[in-house]
Design an enzyme around this catalytic site. Structure first.
Site, PDB file in Angstrom:
ATOM      1  N   ASP A  41       0.831  -1.203   0.000  1.00 48.13           N
ATOM      2  CA  ASP A  41       0.000   0.000   0.000  1.00 48.13           C
ATOM      3  C   ASP A  41       0.862   1.247   0.000  1.00 48.13           C
ATOM      4  OD1 ASP A  41       0.616   0.116   2.776  1.00 48.13           O
ATOM      5  OD2 ASP A  41      -1.059  -1.257   3.144  1.00 48.13           O
ATOM      6  N   LYS A  63      -4.807   2.622  -0.195  1.00 47.71           N
ATOM      7  CA  LYS A  63      -5.089   2.871   1.212  1.00 47.71           C
ATOM      8  C   LYS A  63      -4.580   4.210   1.635  1.00 47.71           C
ATOM      9  CE  LYS A  63      -6.321  -0.923   3.966  1.00 47.71           C
ATOM     10  NZ  LYS A  63      -5.974  -1.820   5.014  1.00 47.71           N
ATOM     11  N   GLY A  94       2.942  -0.922   5.953  1.00 46.35           N
ATOM     12  CA  GLY A  94       3.743   0.071   6.673  1.00 46.35           C
ATOM     13  C   GLY A  94       3.793  -0.247   8.164  1.00 46.35           C
ATOM     14  N   ASP A  96       4.116  -1.913  11.545  1.00 45.93           N
ATOM     15  CA  ASP A  96       3.892  -3.293  11.968  1.00 45.93           C
ATOM     16  C   ASP A  96       2.524  -3.738  11.439  1.00 45.93           C
ATOM     17  OD1 ASP A  96       4.692  -5.540  14.053  1.00 45.93           O
ATOM     18  OD2 ASP A  96       2.535  -5.207  14.178  1.00 45.93           O
ATOM     19  N   ILE A  99      -0.462  -3.404  14.017  1.00 44.39           N
ATOM     20  CA  ILE A  99      -0.813  -2.156  14.703  1.00 44.39           C
ATOM     21  C   ILE A  99      -1.580  -1.282  13.715  1.00 44.39           C
ATOM     22  CG2 ILE A  99       0.042  -0.072  15.883  1.00 44.39           C
ATOM     23  CD1 ILE A  99       0.685  -2.455  17.547  1.00 44.39           C
ATOM     24  N   THR A 124       6.879  -0.132  14.335  1.00 43.22           N
ATOM     25  CA  THR A 124       5.649   0.636  14.195  1.00 43.22           C
ATOM     26  C   THR A 124       5.949   2.141  14.285  1.00 43.22           C
ATOM     27  OG1 THR A 124       3.356   0.783  14.932  1.00 43.22           O
ATOM     28  CG2 THR A 124       5.005   0.564  16.668  1.00 43.22           C
ATOM     29  N   MET A 182      -3.110   8.213  12.845  1.00 41.38           N
ATOM     30  CA  MET A 182      -4.185   8.734  11.978  1.00 41.38           C
ATOM     31  C   MET A 182      -4.945   9.855  12.672  1.00 41.38           C
ATOM     32  SD  MET A 182      -5.555   5.063  10.499  1.00 41.38           S
ATOM     33  CE  MET A 182      -5.335   4.151  12.013  1.00 41.38           C
ATOM     34  N   GLY A 211       8.015  10.205  10.309  1.00 43.98           N
ATOM     35  CA  GLY A 211       8.978   9.797  11.325  1.00 43.98           C
ATOM     36  C   GLY A 211       9.787   8.591  10.880  1.00 43.98           C
TER      37      GLY A 211
END
Ligand code: SAH
Length: 262
Positions: A41, A63, A94, A96, A99, A124, A182, A211
């Site tokens: 994605d 996504k 992306g 993990d 998560i 993550t 998000m 990050g």
């Protein structure tokens, strides 16, 4: 009755980490090198895809908030279908896979179809962002727990435990850190919900975009300030909000970031 042996492949749900290739695990790298097909994605960088077996088929399933290229159900079906024609199916996600990535649903769907599924963890976003920004998510005397929450809305409502989060962030509760995935679009609603539960919005926070990559940007301030400024500040990259006193401590600044060639 007619019996036939159908050879099926293995579906690997692989975490790609926050974006930089050198934050992939070796296991992820090895699977990319021997993948027959890669389903990925938007959060997976070109730098990472460039390490994959050049002969592997690539399928982009999109996504992005409200812009799903392929609905989740169809991604699940696609993985099952691919396992019937490819030995090594890599579903690259992306961070993990477990998560906020709906990896659990993909794993369930694949397993329910009788196909073997293996999970490869990834760094993550909260860990990638915190490391590069020099923010220890837990820190002796400042934060003894960390909570990962999503700022994504369900039927227009934030799906978070406001009383619980507000309480955990209040001084005098031993200290804790909250990482919001998000969360840019809904940050004002999140701040308002926490304030309604009695949280003082002067609590320190950091907003970290892209990050764990060389293009990381940060905005620090109180939660109230960040909620007011986030929309104008972001330039559209994935961003994570970290709330809690650890973001103010100005502990080890890990800015001597240097990409390590894989
Ligand atoms: N499975 C992923 C999260 C997917 S949800 C993981 O474990 O990281 C997508 C959200 O993750 C984004 O909206 C953003 O909040 C966060 N995110 C992903 N990559 C990021 C990055 N490099 N920097 C900051 N936030 C990121």
């Amino acid at each position: 009755m007619h019996h036939s042996t159908i050879l099926t492949g293995i579906v690997h749900l692989v975490g790609a980490g926050p974006g930089s290739a050198d934050l992939l695990t070796l296991r992820a790298l090895r699977l990319l090198e021997r993948a027959d097909v890669i389903v990925h994605d938007r959060l997976v960088s070109e730098e990472i895809l460039a390490l994959a077996n050049p002969a592997a088929e690539r399928i982009y399933v999109g996504k992005r908030r409200s812009e799903h290229c392929l609905p989740q159900e169809q991604i699940n079906e696609l993985l099952v279908r691919l396992a019937h024609s490819h030995a090594c199916v890599v579903r690259l996600k992306g961070g993990d896979p477990f998560i906020f990535g709906r990896g659990g649903e993909e794993a369930e769907a694949v397993a329910a179809a009788g196909i073997e599924v293996q999970i490869v963890p990834g760094v993550t976003a909260a860990l990638g962002c915190a490391a590069q920004a020099g923010i220890p998510l837990t820190h002796r005397g400042i934060a003894r727990s960390v909570t990962f929450v999503t700022g994504h809305t369900k039927d227009g409502q934030l799906d978070v435990d406001f009383p619980g989060l507000a309480r955990s962030l209040m001084v005098g509760h031993g200290g804790s850190t909250v990482a919001v995935y998000m969360g840019i679009a809904t940050m004002p609603a999140l701040a308002a919900g926490l304030a309604a539960e009695g949280l003082d919005l002067s609590v320190s926070a950091a907003l970290i975009e892209r990050g764990g990559t060389p293009r990381q940007r940060e905005l620090r301030g109180s939660l109230g300030e960040l909620a007011a400024r986030a929309q104008a500040w972001t330039d559209g990259g994935p961003a994570l909000l970290i709330i809690g006193e650890v973001t103010a401590a100005h502990l080890a600044r890990a800015h001597q970031f240097a990409a390590v060639a894989v």
